[in-house]
Design a protein around this motif. Structure first.
Motif, PDB file in Angstrom:
ATOM      1  N   ASN A 157      -5.186   7.299   3.399  1.00 16.70           N
ATOM      2  CA  ASN A 157      -4.644   6.644   4.148  1.00 16.70           C
ATOM      3  C   ASN A 157      -3.452   6.276   4.582  1.00 16.70           C
ATOM      4  OD1 ASN A 157      -6.897   8.344   5.532  1.00 16.70           O
ATOM      5  ND2 ASN A 157      -8.727   6.444   5.540  1.00 16.70           N
TER       6      ASN A 157
ATOM      7  N   PRO B  84      -8.286   4.098   1.248  1.00 17.62           N
ATOM      8  CA  PRO B  84      -7.109   3.277   1.913  1.00 17.62           C
ATOM      9  C   PRO B  84      -6.131   4.011   1.235  1.00 17.62           C
ATOM     10  CG  PRO B  84      -8.950   1.818   0.766  1.00 17.62           C
ATOM     11  CD  PRO B  84      -9.385   3.276   0.163  1.00 17.62           C
TER      12      PRO B  84
ATOM     13  N   LEU C  54       0.454  -1.148   0.083  1.00 20.89           N
ATOM     14  CA  LEU C  54       0.065   0.354   0.310  1.00 20.89           C
ATOM     15  C   LEU C  54       0.689   1.045   0.446  1.00 20.89           C
ATOM     16  CD1 LEU C  54      -3.002   0.857  -0.410  1.00 20.89           C
ATOM     17  CD2 LEU C  54      -2.986   0.907   2.452  1.00 20.89           C
TER      18      LEU C  54
ATOM     19  N   GLN D  59     -12.513  -0.675  -0.840  1.00 16.25           N
ATOM     20  CA  GLN D  59     -11.103  -0.818  -0.709  1.00 16.25           C
ATOM     21  C   GLN D  59      -9.910  -1.215  -0.810  1.00 16.25           C
ATOM     22  OE1 GLN D  59     -10.905  -0.046   3.041  1.00 16.25           O
ATOM     23  NE2 GLN D  59     -12.850   1.226   2.315  1.00 16.25           N
TER      24      GLN D  59
END
Length: 238
Positions: A182, A179, A130, A159
């Motif tokens: 964040n 996501p 990520l 997500q």
């Protein structure tokens, strides 16, 4: 998450403080990792910030620029976030062309373009499941949206992707997902205007519906900065 909230006297002070914060975060990222990855927002509020950034003496070769969302229009279209940022900032500094990473809006299918941009982002930020961008700049709509995450749209639920297709009155847009936002080290909201107060009261409330006020979804792992002018800031000071 470390949340910092500052209310500035007016929009001039808001832009000056935003400039200070962004330059500080760019320099910190370069000092720590040798480069800074920054994602830009669209809209009218950040334009003077970009114009101010164009006057700074920064190591442009170590800065990589992305966009947090984009209208699905050509780069030379008046509504293009890329076009605005280029005119206000990027065309006025010595930043290498390969360091500018606009969202692609040429494909017939926006979903294909979203996949392409996600692949490109992973390529630049390789090695992270990520990816964490250093700085993500965000604005706020008076309906509580941020990037192209609009109330009660499918994009809010995504997500498992970094980039998805947002929807504004039937018009597709490309957007960072919650996501990806964040995962950032620093997220900086720059918000001006009394018309934002109603949404801000809900966003800062102890409980409210994030599907109705999507900016509530922004809860980054790093620092979250909310910078307001006095008109917008009345929502949280009042």
């Amino acid at each position: 998450m470390n949340k910092i909230v500052e209310v500035l006297p007016d929009t001039t002070a808001l832009i000056q403080r935003s400039l200070e914060v962004v330059v500080e975060k760019i320099q910190a990222a370069i000092a720590e990792r040798g480069r800074c990855t920054i994602a830009l927002s669209g809209g009218s509020t950040p334009k003077p910030l970009y114009e101010a950034l164009a006057t700074q003496d920064l190591p442009w070769g170590q800065i990589h620029v992305f966009w947090g969302d984009e209208r699905y229009v050509p780069a030379d279209h008046p509504d293009s976030n890329q076009g605005m940022a280029r005119k206000a900032w990027l065309d006025r500094v010595q930043i290498p062309a390969e360091n500018i990473h606009p969202m692609p809006t040429e494909a017939a299918d926006p979903a294909i373009a979203a996949q392409d941009y996600e692949s490109h982002l992973r390529e630049v930020l390789q090695g992270q499941a990520l990816p964490a961008l250093d700085v993500i700049l965000l604005g706020l709509g008076d309906d509580g949206h941020t990037a192209s995450l609009f109330p009660h749209t499918a994009a809010l639920q995504v997500q498992d992707r970094l980039i998805t297709v947002g929807n504004k009155d039937g018009q597709p847009r490309l957007t960072f997902t919650a996501p990806l936002i964040n995962a950032a080290r620093y997220v900086v909201f720059v918000v001006a205007g009394a018309n934002k107060q109603a949404a801000l009261k809900e966003i800062f409330a102890p409980t409210a519906d994030a599907m109705t006020y999507p900016a509530r979804l922004v809860q980054p792992q790093g620092e979250l900065w909310w910078l307001f002018d006095a008109a917008a800031g009345q929502a949280i000071n009042g």
